[in-house]
Design a protein around this motif. Sequence first.
Motif, PDB file in Angstrom:
ATOM      1  N   LEU A   1      -8.371  -6.803  -9.177  1.00  0.00           N
ATOM      2  CA  LEU A   1      -9.589  -6.247  -8.603  1.00  0.00           C
ATOM      3  C   LEU A   1      -9.325  -4.835  -8.105  1.00  0.00           C
ATOM      4  O   LEU A   1      -8.222  -4.521  -7.657  1.00  0.00           O
ATOM      5  N   TYR A   2     -10.351  -3.982  -8.170  1.00  0.00           N
ATOM      6  CA  TYR A   2     -10.185  -2.583  -7.777  1.00  0.00           C
ATOM      7  C   TYR A   2     -10.386  -2.448  -6.271  1.00  0.00           C
ATOM      8  O   TYR A   2     -11.431  -2.015  -5.789  1.00  0.00           O
ATOM      9  N   HIS A   3      -9.396  -2.852  -5.522  1.00  0.00           N
ATOM     10  CA  HIS A   3      -9.356  -2.633  -4.081  1.00  0.00           C
ATOM     11  C   HIS A   3      -7.918  -2.799  -3.632  1.00  0.00           C
ATOM     12  O   HIS A   3      -7.069  -3.246  -4.404  1.00  0.00           O
ATOM     13  N   GLY A   4      -7.621  -2.408  -2.427  1.00  0.00           N
ATOM     14  CA  GLY A   4      -6.279  -2.564  -1.912  1.00  0.00           C
ATOM     15  C   GLY A   4      -5.269  -1.702  -2.641  1.00  0.00           C
ATOM     16  O   GLY A   4      -5.442  -0.492  -2.764  1.00  0.00           O
ATOM     17  N   LYS A   5      -4.197  -2.326  -3.133  1.00  0.00           N
ATOM     18  CA  LYS A   5      -3.097  -1.601  -3.762  1.00  0.00           C
ATOM     19  C   LYS A   5      -3.533  -0.838  -5.003  1.00  0.00           C
ATOM     20  O   LYS A   5      -3.094   0.286  -5.234  1.00  0.00           O
TER      21      LYS A   5
ATOM     22  N   LEU B   1       0.815  -1.211   0.000  1.00  0.00           N
ATOM     23  CA  LEU B   1       0.000   0.000   0.000  1.00  0.00           C
ATOM     24  C   LEU B   1       0.852   1.266   0.000  1.00  0.00           C
ATOM     25  O   LEU B   1       0.567   2.221  -0.727  1.00  0.00           O
TER      26      LEU B   1
ATOM     27  N   GLU C   1       1.015   4.064  -3.072  1.00  0.00           N
ATOM     28  CA  GLU C   1       0.702   5.485  -2.893  1.00  0.00           C
ATOM     29  C   GLU C   1       1.847   6.367  -3.379  1.00  0.00           C
ATOM     30  O   GLU C   1       1.633   7.350  -4.085  1.00  0.00           O
TER      31      GLU C   1
ATOM     32  N   ASP D   1      -6.131   6.407  -6.240  1.00  0.00           N
ATOM     33  CA  ASP D   1      -6.431   7.583  -5.414  1.00  0.00           C
ATOM     34  C   ASP D   1      -5.235   8.525  -5.335  1.00  0.00           C
ATOM     35  O   ASP D   1      -5.393   9.749  -5.386  1.00  0.00           O
TER      36      ASP D   1
ATOM     37  N   LYS E   1      -6.528   0.389  -5.726  1.00  0.00           N
ATOM     38  CA  LYS E   1      -7.336   1.545  -5.335  1.00  0.00           C
ATOM     39  C   LYS E   1      -6.464   2.643  -4.740  1.00  0.00           C
ATOM     40  O   LYS E   1      -6.648   3.832  -5.037  1.00  0.00           O
ATOM     41  N   VAL E   2      -5.491   2.285  -3.924  1.00  0.00           N
ATOM     42  CA  VAL E   2      -4.586   3.266  -3.325  1.00  0.00           C
ATOM     43  C   VAL E   2      -3.765   3.962  -4.406  1.00  0.00           C
ATOM     44  O   VAL E   2      -3.580   5.178  -4.372  1.00  0.00           O
TER      45      VAL E   2
ATOM     46  N   ARG F   1      -6.850  -1.487 -14.859  1.00  0.00           N
ATOM     47  CA  ARG F   1      -6.336  -2.163 -13.669  1.00  0.00           C
ATOM     48  C   ARG F   1      -5.643  -3.469 -14.001  1.00  0.00           C
ATOM     49  O   ARG F   1      -5.157  -4.168 -13.127  1.00  0.00           O
TER      50      ARG F   1
END
Length: 120
Positions: free
Chosen positions: A101-105, A71, A75, A111, A107-108, A97
């Motif tokens: 999947l669009y979560h975790g690393k 993570l 970032e 963002d 998504k970070v 992506r």
Amino acid sequence: MKTIQKAKLLQKRKWRIRKKVSGTAARPRLSVKFTSKHIYAQAIDDEAGATLAFLSSLDAELRKQNLAANLAGAEALGKAFAAKATAAGITDVVFDRNGALYHGKVKVFADAAREGGLKF
């Protein structure tokens, strides 16, 4: 689940995404790939078949920070990629992506790139 079956499912997921996501010169495709150790990101113009901007955790400046594929690394690389892309004149992108999947690393990273000035 067998390794071959997992690879086939991942490839199908990539094809399904790439049918819908395509980059142009005005709005390139931001493709992000996470391996077990490193992160790779690139802005691609699919019409010309050219990479407009590329950055990875293997870059000389980012290697000093010892970025990992976690993570915190996602970032840091997201902000650094946004700075490099805006310097190259890229402000709007389409996010790819790369089958993840669009979560975790992922998504970070997205963002952080948004905070850096990229518009998805």
